[in-house]
Scaffold this motif. Structure first.
Motif, short mmCIF file in Angstrom:
data_model
loop_
_atom_site.label_atom_id
_atom_site.label_comp_id
_atom_site.label_asym_id
_atom_site.label_seq_id
_atom_site.Cartn_x
_atom_site.Cartn_y
_atom_site.Cartn_z
N TYR A 20 -29.41 -5.62 -31.55
CA TYR A 20 -28.31 -6.18 -32.35
C TYR A 20 -26.91 -5.57 -32.06
CZ TYR A 20 -32.45 -6.93 -35.09
OH TYR A 20 -33.68 -7.30 -35.49
N GLY A 21 -25.76 -6.41 -32.04
CA GLY A 21 -24.39 -5.76 -31.60
C GLY A 21 -23.41 -6.26 -32.29
N VAL A 22 -22.35 -5.63 -32.41
CA VAL A 22 -20.99 -6.18 -32.83
C VAL A 22 -20.04 -5.64 -31.91
CG1 VAL A 22 -19.29 -5.92 -34.62
CG2 VAL A 22 -21.73 -6.25 -35.36
N PHE A 23 -19.12 -6.49 -31.46
CA PHE A 23 -17.99 -6.45 -30.52
C PHE A 23 -16.63 -6.90 -31.09
CE2 PHE A 23 -21.82 -7.74 -28.72
CZ PHE A 23 -22.52 -6.74 -28.11
N ASP A 24 -15.89 -5.93 -31.17
CA ASP A 24 -14.33 -6.16 -31.93
C ASP A 24 -13.58 -5.98 -30.75
OD1 ASP A 24 -12.05 -6.18 -33.38
OD2 ASP A 24 -12.68 -4.24 -34.60
N GLY A 25 -12.99 -7.33 -30.27
CA GLY A 25 -12.01 -7.39 -29.22
C GLY A 25 -10.64 -7.03 -29.65
N HIS A 26 -9.80 -6.91 -28.76
CA HIS A 26 -8.44 -6.89 -28.94
C HIS A 26 -7.63 -7.36 -27.50
CE1 HIS A 26 -10.02 -2.63 -27.49
NE2 HIS A 26 -8.96 -2.88 -26.52
N GLY A 27 -6.59 -8.10 -27.86
CA GLY A 27 -5.63 -8.52 -26.80
C GLY A 27 -6.66 -9.90 -26.23
N GLY A 28 -7.33 -10.34 -27.36
CA GLY A 28 -8.01 -11.59 -26.98
C GLY A 28 -9.16 -11.42 -26.81
N LYS A 29 -10.14 -12.44 -26.92
CA LYS A 29 -11.70 -12.44 -27.00
C LYS A 29 -12.32 -12.35 -25.81
CE LYS A 29 -11.97 -17.44 -27.81
NZ LYS A 29 -12.39 -18.45 -28.71
N CYS A 30 -11.90 -12.42 -24.54
CA CYS A 30 -12.34 -12.43 -23.44
C CYS A 30 -13.57 -11.40 -23.14
CB CYS A 30 -11.52 -12.42 -22.19
SG CYS A 30 -12.16 -12.81 -20.67
N ALA A 31 -12.87 -10.19 -23.41
CA ALA A 31 -13.69 -8.84 -23.10
C ALA A 31 -14.76 -8.69 -24.29
CB ALA A 31 -13.05 -7.70 -23.27
N ASN B 59 -22.66 3.48 -29.50
CA ASN B 59 -21.21 3.25 -30.23
C ASN B 59 -20.02 3.64 -29.08
OD1 ASN B 59 -19.28 2.16 -32.02
ND2 ASN B 59 -18.93 4.40 -32.47
N ALA B 60 -19.27 2.66 -28.74
CA ALA B 60 -17.88 2.90 -27.92
C ALA B 60 -16.80 2.20 -28.75
CB ALA B 60 -17.96 2.43 -26.77
N GLY B 61 -16.07 3.05 -29.64
CA GLY B 61 -14.99 2.37 -30.49
C GLY B 61 -15.22 2.56 -32.16
N ASP B 62 -14.56 1.74 -32.78
CA ASP B 62 -14.54 2.06 -34.19
C ASP B 62 -15.12 1.08 -35.13
OD1 ASP B 62 -13.04 -0.08 -33.84
OD2 ASP B 62 -11.34 0.75 -34.81
N CYS B 63 -16.47 0.36 -34.51
CA CYS B 63 -17.26 -0.25 -35.46
C CYS B 63 -18.32 0.78 -35.87
CB CYS B 63 -18.18 -1.19 -34.49
SG CYS B 63 -17.32 -2.85 -34.17
N ARG B 64 -19.04 0.44 -36.96
CA ARG B 64 -19.68 1.58 -37.61
C ARG B 64 -21.37 1.18 -37.88
NH1 ARG B 64 -17.12 4.31 -42.86
NH2 ARG B 64 -15.47 4.38 -41.50
N PRO C 263 -6.10 -9.09 -19.67
CA PRO C 263 -5.44 -8.17 -20.54
C PRO C 263 -6.13 -7.86 -21.59
CG PRO C 263 -4.15 -10.14 -20.90
CD PRO C 263 -5.26 -10.49 -19.80
N SER C 264 -7.54 -7.83 -21.78
CA SER C 264 -8.25 -7.58 -23.10
C SER C 264 -9.31 -6.35 -23.08
CB SER C 264 -8.64 -9.00 -23.58
OG SER C 264 -9.94 -9.36 -22.88
N GLY C 265 -9.74 -6.07 -24.20
CA GLY C 265 -10.72 -4.97 -24.29
C GLY C 265 -11.51 -5.01 -25.57
N THR C 266 -12.63 -4.45 -25.71
CA THR C 266 -13.40 -4.62 -26.97
C THR C 266 -14.24 -3.19 -27.36
OG1 THR C 266 -15.27 -5.71 -27.94
CG2 THR C 266 -15.50 -5.48 -25.45
N THR C 267 -14.14 -3.02 -28.58
CA THR C 267 -15.19 -1.79 -28.78
C THR C 267 -16.49 -2.46 -29.21
OG1 THR C 267 -14.99 -2.46 -31.29
CG2 THR C 267 -13.37 -0.93 -30.20
N ALA C 268 -17.56 -1.62 -28.99
CA ALA C 268 -18.91 -2.13 -28.85
C ALA C 268 -19.92 -1.15 -29.66
CB ALA C 268 -19.31 -2.24 -27.44
N LEU C 269 -20.67 -1.88 -30.53
CA LEU C 269 -21.76 -1.02 -31.05
C LEU C 269 -22.92 -1.77 -31.00
CD1 LEU C 269 -21.49 1.13 -34.53
CD2 LEU C 269 -23.41 -0.33 -34.08
N THR C 270 -23.95 -1.07 -30.49
CA THR C 270 -25.27 -1.70 -30.56
C THR C 270 -26.41 -0.94 -31.28
OG1 THR C 270 -25.90 -0.78 -28.54
CG2 THR C 270 -24.73 -2.93 -28.38
N ALA C 271 -27.40 -1.83 -31.76
CA ALA C 271 -28.56 -1.00 -32.30
C ALA C 271 -29.70 -1.71 -31.64
CB ALA C 271 -28.70 -1.21 -33.91
#
Length: 336
Positions: free
Chosen positions: A81-92, A156-161, A137-145
């Motif tokens: 299971y994973g949640v990915f929070d993009g910034h600078g667009g949704k490509c990443a 976790n890499a970023g600020d998802c929780r 020009p985009s990036g994303t945080t990533a949290l997987t379980a």
């Protein structure tokens, strides 16, 4: 048991004394070790008050089967299971969602050494994004379980929780990687970065993410050398019967929910209808009511078929006493 009567005098031993505490401990151990989770999941997302939707997520009940990999005899199926929070667009975010699970499965050490596999896979996926989309020009945080047997591995890499409900108590299984975090700030500064007004190098609101290769001075090849890291922090726990469900959410959820508040809200809803997808929808709806201005995504994984039980909170016993002066005052009143 043959010839038990004839041999009783020869092979008899005194019975071990069994104390009530011992029986209680054995029952408690069996309560934990005999547990095997029955997985159910639900998810919901909403654009919120942002002009673009940059969150995405994934739920895969059997990771190996999804990508055509065969497990060896005796190996547990792995759910992802994973949640990915993009910034600078949704490509990443979309790239990581689609590639990370496959990279994990195709690692030679999957599924026997999952902790090493997951860490490597985050780094490799980050490098693959640079190779595939060098000008994006985009990036994303990533949290997987990942759940296999009674084991739960959160990366976790970023600020998802990720928050676990353990008999109604919230257990945080990830840390928010933000520049204001003291440990992250020390790591960033040791790698030549800096924090300006709670932004990494004055540009990003997180200190760990995949992508963002276009930002000068943030990363070196491999994702580990610069102040912006793609390396996840891991948390491995063994699930017991007391573990009820897991909540994974993008930071738009946690802007308006504390971890315990999210668990309390979810338990009440699940006790009403026991529908995980509806519960996720209600969490997102409540976050919007509370004024969250970000994209909103939540994934829930339950470890039981039944809804969470009512939890009786044991109130601490209060021993009330009265001071000597108080007794003297009462005595004076009584004596007139």
């Amino acid at each position: 048991m043959e010839n038990s009567e004839n041999n009783s005098s020869v092979n008899s031993f005194p019975l071990e004394s069994v104390h009530e505490d011992t029986v209680t401990m054995e029952r408690k151990q069996n309560h934990f070790t005999n547990f095997f989770p029955t997985l159910r999941s639900g998810e919901w997302s909403d654009i919120g008050k942002r002009p673009y939707m940059e969150d995405t997520h994934v739920c895969i009940s059997n990771l190996a089967m999804k990508f055509g990999s065969k497990l060896l005899s005796g190996e547990e199926a792995v759910s992802f299971y994973g949640v990915f929070d993009g910034h600078g667009g949704k490509c990443a975010a979309n790239f990581v969602r689609d590639h990370l699970p496959r990279v994990i499965v195709e690692d030679a050490d999957f599924p026997l050494e999952l902790e090493k596999v997951v860490t490597r896979s985050f780094i490799e996926t980050d490098a693959a994004f640079l190779k595939s989309c060098p000008l994006e020009p985009s990036g994303t945080t990533a949290l997987t379980a990942m759940i296999f047997g009674r084991s739960l591995l959160v990366a976790n890499a970023g600020d998802c929780r990720a928050v676990l409900s353990r008999r109604g108590a919230a257990v945080e299984l990830s840390k928010d990687h933000k520049p204001c975090c003291k440990i992250e700030r020390i790591r960033v500064e040791s790698l030549g970065g800096y924090v300006d007004d709670d932004y990494l190098n004055g540009q990003l609101g997180v200190t760990r993410a995949l992508g963002d290769w276009h930002l000068e001075g943030m990363k070196e090849m491999g994702g580990r050398g610069g102040p912006l890291s793609a390396e996840p922090e891991l948390k491995l726990v063994t699930l017991t019967n007391e573990d009820e469900f897991l909540i994974i959410g993008s930071d738009g959820i946690w802007d308006v929910f504390s971890s315990q508040n999210a668990v309390d809200f979810s338990r009440r809803r699940l006790q009403e209808h026991n529908d995980l997808k509806l519960c996720c929808r209600e969490i997102v709806g409540e976050a919007k009511k509370r004024g969250s201005r970000d994209n909103l995504t939540v994934v829930m994984v339950s470890f039981h078929l039944e809804p969470p039980p009512n939890v009786v909170v044991q109130k601490a016993k209060v021993h009330r006493s009265i001071s000597a002066q108080g007794l003297q005052n009462i005595r004076c009143l009584l004596e007139g």
